[in-house]
Enzyme design. Structure first.
Site, PDB file in Angstrom:
ATOM      1  N   SER A 152      -4.242  42.430 -29.391  1.00  0.00           N
ATOM      2  CA  SER A 152      -5.145  41.505 -30.658  1.00  0.00           C
ATOM      3  C   SER A 152      -6.598  40.971 -30.127  1.00  0.00           C
ATOM      4  O   SER A 152      -7.273  40.790 -31.042  1.00  0.00           O
ATOM      5  CB  SER A 152      -4.146  40.507 -31.366  1.00  0.00           C
ATOM      6  OG  SER A 152      -3.842  39.479 -30.233  1.00  0.00           O
ATOM      7  N   GLU A 201       7.536  43.037 -35.866  1.00  0.00           N
ATOM      8  CA  GLU A 201       6.166  42.630 -36.517  1.00  0.00           C
ATOM      9  C   GLU A 201       6.567  43.166 -37.953  1.00  0.00           C
ATOM     10  O   GLU A 201       6.793  44.276 -38.286  1.00  0.00           O
ATOM     11  CB  GLU A 201       5.000  43.403 -35.935  1.00  0.00           C
ATOM     12  CG  GLU A 201       3.821  42.780 -36.753  1.00  0.00           C
ATOM     13  CD  GLU A 201       2.475  42.957 -35.803  1.00  0.00           C
ATOM     14  OE1 GLU A 201       2.472  43.226 -34.698  1.00  0.00           O
ATOM     15  OE2 GLU A 201       1.296  42.577 -36.235  1.00  0.00           O
ATOM     16  N   ASP A 208      -0.192  43.197 -23.010  1.00  0.00           N
ATOM     17  CA  ASP A 208      -0.165  44.362 -23.693  1.00  0.00           C
ATOM     18  C   ASP A 208      -0.649  45.777 -23.030  1.00  0.00           C
ATOM     19  O   ASP A 208      -1.715  45.368 -22.354  1.00  0.00           O
ATOM     20  CB  ASP A 208      -0.920  44.393 -24.955  1.00  0.00           C
ATOM     21  CG  ASP A 208       0.292  43.815 -26.125  1.00  0.00           C
ATOM     22  OD1 ASP A 208       1.409  44.516 -26.225  1.00  0.00           O
ATOM     23  OD2 ASP A 208      -0.368  43.474 -27.162  1.00  0.00           O
TER      24      ASP A 208
HETATM   25  O1  KIV Z   1      -1.480  41.900 -29.861  1.00  0.00           O
HETATM   26  C1  KIV Z   1      -0.791  41.061 -30.399  1.00  0.00           C
HETATM   27  O2  KIV Z   1      -1.149  39.896 -30.354  1.00  0.00           O
HETATM   28  C2  KIV Z   1       0.736  41.009 -30.601  1.00  0.00           C
HETATM   29  C3  KIV Z   1       1.237  40.049 -30.931  1.00  0.00           C
HETATM   30  C4  KIV Z   1       0.802  39.983 -32.586  1.00  0.00           C
HETATM   31  C5  KIV Z   1       2.801  40.196 -30.990  1.00  0.00           C
HETATM   32  O3  KIV Z   1       1.030  42.241 -30.148  1.00  0.00           O
END
Ligand code: KIV
Length: 258
Positions: free
Chosen positions: A47, A182, A85
């Site tokens: 994100s 999600e 991520d």
């Molecule tokens: O990228 C992110 O912040 C996420 C969260 C919304 C779980 O994957």
């Protein structure tokens, strides 16, 4: 108790029936603030692309950008478990997934996250077999936004319900320590949470997952131009910045700003 929080600690919280609060961070000060507030699980989420880098969606985020922000977050040396991520197209095959997971760990992450269930089970196995903790992500998958043509709730049909259950079992079996759910319909999120031994961390999936995660700017009003429906800001950081800047400008110029 000052020891670092481990994936086993996060799983143990579910066993004890303790809810797991989790938030995102992309830099040193935010990671330090969340850690000082006692958040046990911090995610350097992709994100990042939208709330920090100004991209329209997460598909533009690169490995180099993730590494840069993971390094900054890790310099805060949090007690929290710091997950990161794997960005779009960085885990297309098991060997690529493992190489990129190793880059995020070398940058300071304790665990990596990627989107998908059975379709990425081989990548998850490659990562967990190398001793790298893995955090799953099911339901609405933001990295698939272009392919799906939008951000859609999952779990509304029987096929989707069964797919979510099968994917959750596949991730647990591949060694994941927790799974983000999600935009999953709340009854299906509860069903998935009861069906597996590892915690589910919900976002827009109702109050009954084992934990909850939010994109921190959505919680503190740090990205006031867009707030998802399920997030209720508890501060107005954007407005506070503008107020402080306005006051300071007045003190410098001697005239009230616009
Ligand atoms: O990228 C992110 O912040 C996420 C969260 C919304 C779980 O994957």
């Amino acid at each position: 108790m000052n020891e670092r929080i481990t994936p086993a600690d996060i799983v143990a919280m579910k066993r004890r029936g303790e809810k797991i609060p989790s938030l995102t961070a992309y830099d040193y000060p935010t990671t330090k603030l969340l850690d000082e507030a006692g958040v046990p699980l911090i995610l350097v989420g992709d994100s990042l692309g939208m709330v920090v880098l100004g991209y329209p969606d997460t598909t533009h985020v690169t490995m180099d950008e993730m590494v840069h922000h993971v390094r900054a977050a890790a310099r805060a040396k949090p007690r929290a478990l710091l997950a990161a991520d794997l960005p779009f197209e960085s885990y297309a095959a098991p060997e690529i997934a493992l190489a990129n997971a190793r880059r995020l760990i070398a940058a300071g992450a304790d665990a990596v996250k990627a989107e998908g269930g059975r379709s990425i089970a081989a990548q998850v196995k490659a990562i967990t077999s190398a001793g790298i903790p893995f955090f799953g992500h099911l339901g609405m998958l933001p990295q698939h936004v272009l392919e799906e043509g939008g951000y859609r709730v999952k779990g509304r049909s029987e096929d989707q319900r069964q797919a979510l259950l099968a994917d959750a079992h596949a991730l647990e079996e591949a060694g994941a320590f927790a799974i983000v759910l999600e935009l999953v319909t709340p009854p299906v999120a509860v069903e998935v949470s009861k069906a597996i031994g590892i915690p589910t961390i919900g976002i827009g999936s109702g109050p009954d997952c084992d934990g909850q995660i939010l994109v921190t700017p959505d919680l503190v009003g740090g990205f006031p131009w867009f707030t998802p429906k399920f997030a209720k800001p508890r501060a107005a950081i954007g407005a506070e910045i503008k107020r402080a800047v306005g006051e300071w400008m007045t003190s410098v110029t001697g005239t009230a700003g616009g």
